[in-house]
Design a protein around this motif. Structure first.
Motif, PDB file in Angstrom:
ATOM      1  N   ASN A 113       2.469  -0.314   2.812  1.00 31.64           N
ATOM      2  CA  ASN A 113       2.437  -0.549   4.245  1.00 31.64           C
ATOM      3  C   ASN A 113       1.368  -1.592   4.570  1.00 31.64           C
ATOM      4  O   ASN A 113       0.186  -1.288   4.674  1.00 31.64           O
ATOM      5  N   THR A 114       1.801  -2.842   4.705  1.00 31.54           N
ATOM      6  CA  THR A 114       0.829  -3.916   4.941  1.00 31.54           C
ATOM      7  C   THR A 114       0.278  -3.887   6.357  1.00 31.54           C
ATOM      8  O   THR A 114      -0.784  -4.435   6.627  1.00 31.54           O
ATOM      9  N   ALA A 115       1.017  -3.242   7.265  1.00 35.17           N
ATOM     10  CA  ALA A 115       0.525  -3.150   8.650  1.00 35.17           C
ATOM     11  C   ALA A 115      -0.785  -2.349   8.701  1.00 35.17           C
ATOM     12  O   ALA A 115      -1.723  -2.717   9.401  1.00 35.17           O
ATOM     13  N   ASN A 116      -0.836  -1.276   7.915  1.00 40.50           N
ATOM     14  CA  ASN A 116      -2.073  -0.478   7.884  1.00 40.50           C
ATOM     15  C   ASN A 116      -3.217  -1.262   7.250  1.00 40.50           C
ATOM     16  O   ASN A 116      -4.368  -1.141   7.654  1.00 40.50           O
ATOM     17  N   ALA A 148      -3.537  -4.496   7.432  1.00 37.64           N
ATOM     18  CA  ALA A 148      -3.966  -5.428   8.482  1.00 37.64           C
ATOM     19  C   ALA A 148      -4.916  -4.726   9.448  1.00 37.64           C
ATOM     20  O   ALA A 148      -5.968  -5.265   9.815  1.00 37.64           O
TER      21      ALA A 148
END
Lengths: 268, 87
Positions: free
Chosen positions: B15-18, B20
């Motif tokens: 999960n790259t959003a987390n 970020a």
């Protein structure tokens, strides 16, 4: 009472001009006498987004230098009553905007009965951006759900809170957050930072979320503020934002992921 | 051994959003600390330090350098005083 509202972001290409055009057109459509000023001296574009590029005769810097009156330079929108555009100059002289000059134009707009004065800031934290925010009573921070945009928004918030006239006088600039190019699907997949996280990091009240939409490019292609495309999600989200700004209780829309149909589920 | 393509396959699940969010939280906390920390009192403190030193030796305005450096767990206040040349 008139209000000066700066639309700013720090980072370029996040939707400041699109938002300025939509917001100003929305306010005017609600019956408020509204002026929108392009502060991007040297890189004028608001006129193009609003479809008045062929009607520019005089500009902001001409008015500051006394080469034209404000009345001569203001372009009256032909689609929405009460909407006026003050284009930026294409001069390359960055010193063209002076604090005194900008202040006198804003004061003249106020005396002329403008209720909302929307300042479309250039990108960056140089002189143009500083001038656009200096006299602001309120600020709309435009952010994309992307790390560099969020960081730059935080920088510009810091400048608003320390360098604006209000801040210097010990007052606060009322801040609003607009998140543009939002994609609920990508947030759901874990590819995009969520609006909750952005609001949390910037701690600015959320005024609107504009979904990623083809309508925005189509609107700019045709020189029509996207808010006038009432069928598009982006247009509707901008109108919601305007109504929310005016104090109406409007729920946020377009934040849920579309349910995939049976075949889509099967074949992806 | 993990192959080139495995690396991407594994990353796809991540999960790259987390990531970020976490990077931004750390970065912005740092930048806020820097904004708050240094500029406010340093110039005044520098002026007062110059005054104190002048009671004993004559130094000029540029002879005193005050610098605050932010470390991870601690900050360093650096004072550099250039005394006049001996003749």
């Amino acid at each position: 009472m008139s209000k000066v509202i700066v639309v700013t972001s720090g980072k370029g290409g996040v939707g400041k001009t699109t938002t300025s055009a939509a917001f100003a057109a929305g306010l005017a459509s609600k019956g408020y006498r509204t002026a929108v000023i392009d502060f991007d001296v040297g890189l004028r574009n608001l006129d193009l987004i609003m479809g008045v590029e062929r009607r520019v005769v005089y500009d902001f810097v001409n008015v500051i230098n006394g080469e034209a009156t404000l009345r001569q330079a203001l372009i009256k929108d032909k689609r929405v009553d009460n909407l006026f555009i003050l284009p930026a100059s294409q001069t390359r002289d960055k010193e063209a905007l002076t604090k005194e000059g900008v202040e006198s134009v804003i004061n003249e707009l106020k005396e002329d009965g403008f209720e909302y004065i929307v300042c479309d800031s250039p990108a960056g934290i140089e002189k143009g951006a500083f001038m656009a925010l200096y006299f602001a009573d309120e600020a709309i921070i435009v952010t994309n759900p992307e790390v560099s945009s969020v960081r730059d928004s935080d920088r510009i918030l810091g400048i608003l809170q320390s360098k604006s006239q209000a801040a210097i006088n010990g007052e606060t600039v009322k801040e609003h957050l607009i998140i543009t190019r939002y994609s609920p699907e990508r947030v759901n997949n874990g590819d995009m930072i969520s609006l909750e996280d952005i609001v949390n990091i910037l701690s600015v009240p959320l005024l609107g979320v504009i979904p990623e939409s083809k309508a925005v490019l189509q609107a700019s292609n045709s020189g029509v503020p996207v808010i006038m495309d009432v069928k598009s999600k982006a247009g509707q989200a901008y109108m919601d934002m305007v109504e929310r700004y005016l104090g109406e209780d409007v729920p946020h829309r377009f934040l849920d992921v579309k349910k995939k149909g049976f075949f889509k589920k099967l074949f992806g | 051994m993990m192959g080139f393509f495995d690396f991407f396959r594994r990353n796809r699940k991540k999960n790259t959003a987390n990531l970020a969010r976490d990077r931004l939280q750390i970065l912005i906390a740092h930048e806020h600390a820097r904004r708050r920390g240094a500029p406010d009192y340093l110039p005044r403190m520098r002026d007062e330090i110059i005054e104190v030193i002048r009671k004993y030796v004559s130094v000029d305005d540029n002879g005193v350098n005050v610098n605050l450096e932010k470390g991870d767990d601690y900050d360093v206040l650096e004072l550099n005083i250039a005394l006049p040349d001996r003749k």
